[in-house]
Design a protein around this motif. Sequence first.
Motif, short mmCIF file in Angstrom:
data_model
loop_
_atom_site.label_atom_id
_atom_site.label_comp_id
_atom_site.label_asym_id
_atom_site.label_seq_id
_atom_site.Cartn_x
_atom_site.Cartn_y
_atom_site.Cartn_z
N VAL A 188 -2.87 -4.79 -4.22
CA VAL A 188 -2.26 -3.83 -3.32
C VAL A 188 -2.42 -4.36 -1.91
O VAL A 188 -3.54 -4.53 -1.42
N ASN A 189 -1.32 -4.62 -1.28
CA ASN A 189 -1.34 -5.28 0.03
C ASN A 189 -1.26 -4.27 1.17
O ASN A 189 -0.43 -3.37 1.15
N PRO A 190 -2.13 -4.43 2.17
CA PRO A 190 -2.13 -3.48 3.29
C PRO A 190 -0.89 -3.66 4.16
O PRO A 190 -0.23 -4.67 4.15
N ILE A 217 -1.19 5.26 -11.19
CA ILE A 217 -2.00 5.24 -9.98
C ILE A 217 -1.13 5.75 -8.84
O ILE A 217 -0.09 5.16 -8.51
N ALA A 218 -1.55 6.84 -8.27
CA ALA A 218 -0.78 7.44 -7.17
C ALA A 218 -1.26 6.91 -5.83
O ALA A 218 -2.44 6.65 -5.63
N ALA A 219 -0.30 6.74 -4.93
CA ALA A 219 -0.61 6.36 -3.54
C ALA A 219 -1.61 5.21 -3.48
O ALA A 219 -2.72 5.35 -2.95
N GLU A 264 0.83 -1.20 0.00
CA GLU A 264 0.00 0.00 0.00
C GLU A 264 0.86 1.26 0.00
O GLU A 264 1.90 1.32 0.66
N GLY A 265 0.42 2.27 -0.75
CA GLY A 265 1.10 3.55 -0.75
C GLY A 265 2.03 3.77 -1.93
O GLY A 265 2.42 4.91 -2.20
N GLY A 283 -8.04 -1.02 -1.94
CA GLY A 283 -9.25 -0.97 -2.76
C GLY A 283 -8.97 -0.83 -4.25
O GLY A 283 -9.89 -0.99 -5.06
N ASP A 284 -7.74 -0.55 -4.60
CA ASP A 284 -7.37 -0.47 -6.02
C ASP A 284 -7.13 -1.85 -6.61
O ASP A 284 -6.96 -2.00 -7.82
#
Lengths: 115, 115
Positions: free
Chosen positions: A113-115, A77-79, A15-16, A83-84
């Motif tokens: 996208v992994n938390p 895709i920024a940040a 993530e991020g 959910g993406d």
Amino acid sequence: KQEVTQIPAALSVPEGENLVLNCSFTDSAIYNLQWFRQDPGKGLTSLLLIQSSQREQTSGRLNASLDKSSGRSTLYIAASQPGDSATYLCAGPPMEAGNNRKLIWGLGTSLAVNP
Amino acid sequence: GAGVSQSPRYKVAKRGQDVALRCDPISGHVSLFWYQQALGQGPEFLTYFQNEAQLDKSGLPSDRFFAERPEGSVSTLKIQRTQQEDSAVYLCASSLVAGISSPLHFGNGTRLTVT
């Protein structure tokens, strides 16, 4: 025959991170280009449509560019957020005479996208 | 409704049966498209309607496939004498104007399984 290549086929990031997804057409003559996302078991959601007269479109954290001379488009895709996570597909109609209805599709980039 | 609605969501048919898939596009949308999507593939164009007129049916795989949109709104895709190779997700999409100059709005699809 017009073909569409999407690179990478799959992507897993924390993530991020800022991401770049690529789409290229073998024949650069396309009328416009759309980016879609598809969630498992669902239909496609249109994200951005770049018209033939445009070079890029932005929506929130998403930015898509189109270089018609090379037949390449990039989705940025920024940040990124969990959910993406979805499959992202690009599609465009080839610039054939009289064709304004058929889209040629890539196979998509599967993003996690992994938390 | 607010979006494109497709029914049924899932359909299981025995080989040789006829099936009918329904699509309710967004009200007022001129264009309606049917696509077929196999697992792990991008959508494949089947047919296109501009209002009630079927302007392009070049993607229909055989004469067992038939689509109609008699009043320029709801559309039905009919498959006669289903075969196993017909198993796929059938997606309907609509757009505001003729052709593909405006974003496509997809339904969630009908998953057809032919046994």
